[in-house]
Write a protein that holds these residues in place. Structure first.
Motif, PDB file in Angstrom:
ATOM      1  N   ILE A 123       0.903  -1.210   0.306  1.00 12.31           N
ATOM      2  CA  ILE A 123      -0.040   0.082   0.083  1.00 12.31           C
ATOM      3  C   ILE A 123       0.904   1.398   0.005  1.00 12.31           C
ATOM      4  N   LEU A 154      -9.488  -1.077  -1.508  1.00 12.79           N
ATOM      5  CA  LEU A 154      -8.993  -0.164  -0.560  1.00 12.79           C
ATOM      6  C   LEU A 154      -9.345   1.409  -0.814  1.00 12.79           C
ATOM      7  N   SER A 155      -9.408   1.758  -1.932  1.00 14.09           N
ATOM      8  CA  SER A 155      -9.558   3.008  -2.639  1.00 14.09           C
ATOM      9  C   SER A 155     -11.132   3.714  -2.021  1.00 14.09           C
ATOM     10  N   SER A 166      -3.241  -0.089  12.543  1.00 20.00           N
ATOM     11  CA  SER A 166      -3.356  -0.336  11.327  1.00 20.00           C
ATOM     12  C   SER A 166      -3.685  -1.831  10.970  1.00 20.00           C
ATOM     13  N   LEU A 193      -7.399   4.165   0.760  1.00 19.85           N
ATOM     14  CA  LEU A 193      -5.750   3.892   0.403  1.00 19.85           C
ATOM     15  C   LEU A 193      -5.577   3.339  -0.892  1.00 19.85           C
ATOM     16  N   THR A 194      -4.266   3.460  -1.306  1.00 16.57           N
ATOM     17  CA  THR A 194      -3.783   3.091  -2.783  1.00 16.57           C
ATOM     18  C   THR A 194      -2.899   1.976  -2.819  1.00 16.57           C
ATOM     19  N   ASP A 215       0.639  -3.831   6.500  1.00 11.73           N
ATOM     20  CA  ASP A 215       0.425  -3.673   5.039  1.00 11.73           C
ATOM     21  C   ASP A 215       1.009  -4.590   4.126  1.00 11.73           C
ATOM     22  N   GLU A 253      -4.710  12.708   9.621  1.00  8.96           N
ATOM     23  CA  GLU A 253      -4.419  11.657   8.941  1.00  8.96           C
ATOM     24  C   GLU A 253      -2.922  10.832   9.616  1.00  8.96           C
ATOM     25  N   PHE A 298       1.615   3.860   3.472  1.00  8.15           N
ATOM     26  CA  PHE A 298       0.398   2.988   4.259  1.00  8.15           C
ATOM     27  C   PHE A 298       0.315   4.229   5.559  1.00  8.15           C
ATOM     28  N   SER A 328      -1.251   7.620   5.453  1.00  8.62           N
ATOM     29  CA  SER A 328      -2.408   7.860   4.498  1.00  8.62           C
ATOM     30  C   SER A 328      -3.596   7.453   5.505  1.00  8.62           C
ATOM     31  N   ILE A 329      -3.416   6.874   6.805  1.00 12.07           N
ATOM     32  CA  ILE A 329      -4.756   6.267   7.442  1.00 12.07           C
ATOM     33  C   ILE A 329      -5.504   7.658   8.137  1.00 12.07           C
TER      34      ILE A 329
END
Length: 536
Positions: free
Chosen positions: A76, A202-203, A141, A208-209, A170, A126, A79, A82-83
């Motif tokens: 990810i 995920l997106s 996470s 998430l990407t 991740d 985030e 990761f 980006s949470i």
């Protein structure tokens, strides 16, 4: 609030694990927090990550028998940073069982408090904090990605019952078994559909990407290809062999090692060089350090095998797995004497190579060494300013004054514990390369290893951490000294972010001046610590 929150997350993980494992979905976060029995908690990521890699290896080896196996490695993008905090709180609230939520008072106020704490740490709405052990962020996470595990479970039920999913936070591996007759194009299409579906989930659900640069598909058809995957994907961290990878009688373990040595020797004869030794071959050699194998190498049968493989052995091959090769060659007097002569000649060479010095160090620390090149090292001390050479000199003349010591550790301690000397060597090499952040980390490792060896703790080396160091030093050190030790640990954590299997990422690099200041301070403290030891 903190206790309730940890209790909640751990209760959720216990509930979820039982469901996941029945579906061949295995997830890890680097610890096993047991609030009902805190002393039984495991908070060092090595064991969890070791189990993660072992399960992947076991699954792939099992599935590749008479089949093709597709292995999808997913990562990810950025990761931890980006949470989204609000999404995290919603995911945790959705997972919490009603009884747990009521018992632990996990209400809106608790969620807001957690978000405020995270915002205070991150200075934004985030991201999770990252540190050396990273247990709390890993756990949060880990739970944040539980909806992804559910998505994978749906894919498994709809498409293929052979699918397995392994996730360390991740870092994700998804495996699917296919018939041998299935063409790779069809396999690739089906796996692309799976990765696309995971990416979309995920997106749309977690914001998430997937990282396209680290997402990889391998289609395996043989054990050899499995070995290549294990090496390439770094599924060997904190390696412990599976039964099928070396859980065997000592004779078989040594036979595998000798096969590796024979192959290396023949390749060198044919090509004149060996680029590198394969990870699996290196692991096969290192299995010789098992106690049963060490004992077996003293048998007449084993020594005959080793004499045969080390006959006409070229010393240039020693650097390929130096520690185990020195150990094995020490069982063969003729080959060992030839190696001693080679090192003597190398130490006399004006263009002294680091490999020769490195090899000399290992040979000087084995029981069979009887001063074969003490004179050469003593001569080097008069002509070389290299601190690594002075380190070797202390093995020849253990009465060197403290002013000439790179690390001010007592000579008797340095000679008794090879592990400390190895850490000092790594510190010197990193410093000479100009990588002062890495040298700083090794400098801390010197202190930690020194404490471990002198404390003679019942805790294993892998689990001996900052808390053990500080708790023990409190009995022999003053407050200011303890604060310096804590500071050096904290500075190391700001210097690097350690991810299992990944390269260290510098976020606040240590410069040369700062490194030398800490080196000088540590050299001032170590003799004080030594004098206060009960047996000194």
């Amino acid at each position: 609030m903190g206790f309730y929150f940890l209790d909640l997350t751990q209760a959720m993980r216990i509930e979820l694990n039982a469901i996941q494992e029945r579906a061949s979905i295995y997830t890890y976060y680097g610890a096993n927090i047991r609030l009902e029995n805190p002393k039984g908690s495991q908070i060092n990521y090595q064991e969890d990550y070791q189990e993660f890699t072992r399960n992947i290896r076991r699954a792939v080896r099992r599935q590749v028998q008479n089949h093709k196996v597709a292995v999808l490695h997913l990562d990810i993008q950025d990761f931890f940073r980006s949470i989204d905090h609000s999404r995290l709180m919603q995911v945790l609230a959705d997972q919490a069982l009603p009884a747990s939520r009521l018992r632990l008072r996990y209400d809106e106020h608790t969620q807001l408090t957690i978000r405020e704490i995270l915002f205070l740490i991150m200075r934004r709405s985030e991201g999770l904090p990252i540190s050396q052990q990273n247990i709390v962020s890993n756990l949060l996470s880990h739970l944040f990605l539980y909806p992804l595990d559910c998505c994978v479970r749906e894919i498994q039920m709809e498409s293929n019952t052979s699918l397995t999913f392994h996730r360390y936070v991740d870092d994700m591996f998804l495996t699917v078994q296919f018939p041998n007759v299935e063409i790779n194009e069809n396999i690739g299409t089906k796996m692309l559909d799976i990765s696309t579906r995971i990416g979309e989930h995920l997106s749309s659900n977690l914001g998430l990407t997937l990282n396209p640069l680290k997402t990889r598909l391998d289609i395996l058809t043989s054990e050899d290809e499995v070995d290549e995957l294990i090496e390439r994907s770094r599924l060997v961290s904190f390696y412990r062999p599976l039964p099928e990878e070396g859980g065997e009688p000592p004779q078989e373990t040594l036979n595998r090692a000798i096969l590796v040595l024979s192959t290396l020797r023949e390749q060198f004869r044919q090509r004149g060089y060996i680029d590198r030794i394969a990870t699996n071959d290196d692991l096969a050699l290192k299995q010789c350090f098992q106690k049963a194998v060490v004992h077996y190498t003293r048998s007449e049968q084993a020594q005959q095998q080793l004499e045969a493989v080390f006959q006409d052995w070229h010393p240039a091959l020693m650097s390929k797995s130096i520690k185990v090769l020195v150990f094995l060659i020490s069982r063969v007097p003729t080959a060992l004497n030839t190696l001693f002569a080679y090192v003597c000649e190398g130490l006399r060479n004006p263009q002294l190579s680091l490999t020769i010095v490195h090899l000399a160090e290992y040979l000087m620390l084995i029981e069979e060494y009887n001063g074969e090149f003490n004179n050469e090292v003593s001569h080097l001390l008069k002509t070389s300013s290299n601190p690594y050479t002075h380190l070797l000199g202390r093995l020849v003349n253990p009465l060197s004054p403290s002013s000439n010591r790179y690390i001010n550790i007592e000579d008797s301690c340095l000679q008794a514990h090879r592990s400390i000397m190895q850490q000092v060597r790594r510190t010197i090499i990193a410093e000479r390369r100009g990588v002062h952040g890495l040298a700083y980390n090794h400098l801390l490792n010197v202190l930690q290893e020194w404490c471990f060896c002198n404390q003679q703790s019942s805790v294993t080396r892998n689990h001996y951490d900052r808390n053990h160091v500080v708790n023990w030093l409190e009995s022999i050190a003053g407050h200011s000294e303890i604060m310096f030790v804590i500071t050096i640990f904290d500075r190391r954590n700001r210097n690097t972010i350690s991810h299992p299997g990944d390269e260290s990422i510098e976020i606040a690099p240590v410069n040369q001046t700062e490194y030398e200041e800490h080196l000088a301070k540590l050299n001032h403290l170590l003799p004080n610590f030594w004098r206060r030891l009960p047996n000194c």
